[in-house]
Design an enzyme around this catalytic site. Structure first.
Site, PDB file in Angstrom:
ATOM      1  N   SER A  51       0.654  -1.083   0.093  1.00 45.20           N
ATOM      2  CA  SER A  51       0.161  -0.043  -0.021  1.00 45.20           C
ATOM      3  C   SER A  51       0.589   1.313  -0.136  1.00 45.20           C
ATOM      4  CB  SER A  51      -0.967   0.056   1.318  1.00 45.20           C
ATOM      5  OG  SER A  51      -0.427  -0.038   2.579  1.00 45.20           O
TER       6      SER A  51
ATOM      7  N   LYS B 255      -6.265   3.659   8.870  1.00 49.86           N
ATOM      8  CA  LYS B 255      -5.394   4.689   8.303  1.00 49.86           C
ATOM      9  C   LYS B 255      -5.887   6.072   8.222  1.00 49.86           C
ATOM     10  CE  LYS B 255      -3.418   1.262   5.367  1.00 49.86           C
ATOM     11  NZ  LYS B 255      -3.002   0.879   3.682  1.00 49.86           N
TER      12      LYS B 255
END
Length: 814
Positions: free
Chosen positions: A688, A731
């Site tokens: 990611s 996140k």
């Protein structure tokens, strides 16, 4: 050992200088014949020297038997001159000699130590024996009698020695012979060798015999007592059997019969399934026929106790009032909407369908978000008993399934033990720390859980100890884990996974006001009249003193403040303390977390990425720089293989787009590129960070700064596509905690925004993207403009016509 007749001293000629043989763990007396094994080099040389001459050698005992190379001061000065009668070389290099002691001698000087000890000696002659007296004769007889007594008590002495002793009248020879056969310590035997007075020496031997007699007598007494105890136990066994037979004839009952009757009654009241009850009664019949003191009797009695205590048919009635259950869940926990909804759904279905199977739930989330306490709240809302079993570090399969009854100290596994503790067959059973199970040579506990956590199988769960099926289908199993990566896939497939993400700042504020602050005030002996917290103070603790997904550190900091106030109250300050932003540093010290310096301004080659960890989301800063070099790509910061591949994919995409980004065709050949992720001691991996690395590289190569208030996450492909990632909620929460204003996410993750609280989405701008070009347009201060292609354009000027050739620029403007 043998004794030869004493030779006349005038007939024995002994040289003044002899080789010395140090011996260990034995003292040689004159007229003794014994074998010796010689293996040390110095000793072998001494034997060779003696054999080459008159075969005489001095035997002296060394003080330390473990000393392989004794020094002169480590050898007793008084020894025995002996003659080597025979010598035999052994296959292992040692030699075996047969020696006969001749006379005592004392070492006066060591002449040399290599290649063997050679010493000067002085012969020692015992004092002359006085005229025969009654006292001496009585002493000789006493020694002989004592020797006979210790032989009668079990002392092993050769019969030949006894014959010689009976015919011996010389006190000195008698003392030497007895001393060499009763196993004296080296120190005691050496002191006798150095004694030159025969009567005194025989007196000391008599003392040793008396001591040995006392030891042997005590040993015989102990053995006799043990035999008597054994005979007593056997006698009691026969008497007990006779008493039992008499009571049976008279029709009288004893304690044994009462115990059997009590167990039979317990089996009937337990309402076991028919097959289980049949086996229990069979084992009860075996117990009835056994002797009560036998080992197997104790095993069967323990087994039947477990069978009677297990809740085969005992269960609690579920509280099926949906509104009441919702009220309890809301009282105990703030938010957690999905979990509360799932529990209420279960109660609703249970209300309509009485025989439904218990669900298998798995709460996955970072530490401190309330997974374990949520299990207690669920049990309270449903009106069930709550049992918790911590599986962290469990490596033995028997912990789950139990031990076979054949083993000593066998017990059922944790599942059966928990049900016995609960007393019902439908508790809420929490399996804590499921992701921390281990495995070793004793089996794999996670494999044993496959049957437990499968609603299609656990109605016939068989524990190794019970070895009979037990119905677990009514149990509501709840497992907890910090991450699902370490949970085996077959086990994970049997559970309904519910993710618990970290709390937002607003949620933490509400939880602190409703639960944490009141609990800490109470636990520290205070009340609301002593202390109060403002909302801003709690927000300051959350933002500046904790950085976590859960609440444990927040509660610790609140507890720290309460303890300091409790100290002041105990000292006599009777007033109400108001905790606000201005005085919070007085109790907790300076802030532990401050705004990152990377966020202060827009910088070239510095990108704010977002990462997921088992304890919540984290902000990950990625740095890139370009130097003169030969085309190397340097990656540092403990990056995993997947993350390294993301960096290589980012560089390949930039090389394929060098024209659009206004880069030289050979920029990757004339420059070295270094990508670093700070916190270098922490391992990092995952795909990611691909978008973040690409943005950092483009910024470093084009010298265009990255916006400080933009964070991003996403995987990149060689075609520049942005692929979806996991842990989106964690996140985004991390980005909000760090003060980020814009978060770039993959377009395919837009559906996951439903899990993010609305108040969080109001604080940050979410931008879904499909291509990396969209990321660069948002993240960079200005997007690199693509150069125009080579073409001919018309130039219209005053009074002039013609064509102007515009050449596209090449290279980077520095």
């Amino acid at each position: 050992m043998e004794i030869e007749e004493r030779r006349d001293s005038e007939d024995l000629t002994i040289p003044d200088v002899l080789p010395l043989l140090p011996i260990r763990d034995v003292v040689v007396y004159p007229y003794m014949i014994l074998p010796l094994f010689v293996g040390r080099e110095l000793s072998i040389n001494a034997v060779d020297k003696a054999l080459a001459g008159d075969r005489l050698i001095l035997l002296a005992t060394q003080k330390d038997i473990n000393d392989e190379d004794p020094a002169p001061d480590g050898i007793y000065q008084v020894g025995t001159v002996a003659m080597i009668m025979r010598m035999l070389k052994l296959p292992d290099g040692r030699i075996k000699i047969l020696v006969q002691g001749l006379a005592k001698a004392k070492i006066t000087e060591f002449e040399n130590e290599k290649p063997y000890y050679q010493v000067k000696i002085e012969r020692l002659v015992e004092n002359p024996i006085p005229e025969q007296s009654i006292e001496n004769e009585a002493l000789v007889r006493t020694v002989k009698d004592q020797l006979g007594q210790i032989i009668a008590l079990g002392k092993a002495i050769s019969p030949e020695v006894l014959i010689i002793v009976e015919n011996m009248q010389d006190p000195g020879n008698l003392a030497d012979l007895v001393a060499s056969n009763i196993g004296l310590k080296v120190e005691d035997a050496q002191s006798l060798l150095e004694t030159l007075d025969p009567i005194q020496k025989l007196n000391r031997v008599n003392e040793f015999l008396i001591k040995e007699h006392e030891l042997l007598s005590m040993q015989v007494k102990i053995q006799t007592t043990a035999k008597e105890e054994m005979g007593k136990s056997q006698r009691e066994y026969y008497l007990r059997e006779q008493l039992r037979a008499i009571q049976q004839e008279l029709g009288e009952s004893d304690g044994r019969s009462e115990e059997i009757a009590e167990l039979r009654k317990g089996i009937e009241q337990a309402k076991m399934p028919k097959d289980v009850e049949k086996e229990a009664l069979k084992q009860l019949g075996r117990l009835e026929q056994m002797h009560p003191d036998s080992a197997e009797s104790a095993t069967i009695r323990t087994f039947l106790d477990w069978m009677v205590d297990l809740p085969w048919s005992k269960s609690t009635r579920d509280s099926l009032d949906i509104k009441k259950a919702q009220k309890i869940l809301d009282e105990d926990h703030y938010y957690l909407k999905k979990i509360k909804e799932r529990i209420l759904e279960f109660l609703a279905v249970r209300k309509l369908h009485k025989k439904m199977k218990g669900p298998i739930l798995c709460f996955v989330g970072p530490p401190g978000v309330g997974k374990t306490s949520l299990g207690k709240s669920i049990a309270r809302a449903m009106g069930r008993k709550f049992i918790r079993a911590s599986l962290g570090g469990t490596r033995d399969e028997a912990e789950i399934r139990g031990h076979r009854r054949t083993y000593v100290g066998a017990l059922p596994g944790r599942i059966i033990q928990g049900l016995k503790q609960a007393g019902t067959n439908n508790p809420v059973f929490m399996l804590d720390e499921l992701d921390k199970l281990g495995s070793d040579f004793r089996g794999d506990p996670s494999s044993a859980l496959l049957e437990v956590l499968d609603p299609e199988q656990n109605f016939m769960f068989s524990d190794h100890y019970i070895n009979l099926p037990f119905d677990l289908s009514n149990v509501m199993f709840i497992a907890t884990a910090n991450q699902i990566d370490t949970i085996p896939r077959p086990l994970l497939d049997r559970m309904e996974v519910i993710n618990l993400a970290g709390y937002t700042e607003e949620e933490k504020l509400e939880i602190a006001k409703r639960y944490l602050v009141p609990r800490q005030i109470k636990e520290n002996g205070l009340s609301e009249k002593h202390i109060a917290f403002t909302d801003e103070a709690i927000k300051t603790i959350i933002a500046s003193y904790t950085r976590e997904a859960g609440l444990r550190n927040l509660e610790r900091e609140i507890g720290t403040i309460c303890r300091k106030i409790a100290k002041k109250v105990a000292e006599g300050e009777n007033r109400r303390f108001m905790i606000n932003v201005q005085n919070i540093a007085r109790y907790l010290g300076p802030p532990k977390f401050i705004r990152e310096p990377e966020m202060e301004k827009n910088e070239v080659g510095l990108v704010t990425g977002l990462a997921w960890t088992p304890v919540g989301g984290e902000v990950l800063y990625i740095e890139a720089t370009v130097m003169m070099g030969k085309g190397g790509l340097i990656l540092t910061g403990q990056l995993g293989d997947v993350m390294k591949e993301s960096a290589q994919a980012a560089l390949s995409w930039i090389r394929s787009k060098n024209k659009e980004l206004q880069l030289n065709n050979d920029f990757y050949q004339t420059s070295d590129i270094h990508i670093h992720v700070p916190a270098g001691a922490i391992p990092k991996d995952g795909p990611s960070a691909g978008v973040s690395m690409t943005t950092a590289l483009v910024s470093a190569l084009t010298k265009i700064a990255v916006r400080k208030d933009v964070a991003m996450t996403g995987e990149i492909t060689l075609r520049g596509k942005v692929l979806p990632i996991g842990g989106l909620k964690e996140k985004i929460l991390a980005a909000v905690r760090a003060g980020v204003k814009t978060v770039i996410i993959p377009f395919q993750n837009e559906k996951d925004l439903e899990d993010v609280p609305k108040q969080i989405l109001k604080k940050v701008k979410i931008v879904p993207v499909k291509e990396i070009d969209e990321v660069l347009k948002i993240a960079l201060v200005e997007f690199p403009k693509a150069p125009p292609t080579s073409k001919t354009v018309s130039a219209k000027k005053k009074g002039a016509t013609g064509k102007l050739l515009v050449t596209p620029p090449t290279g980077i403007v520095v």
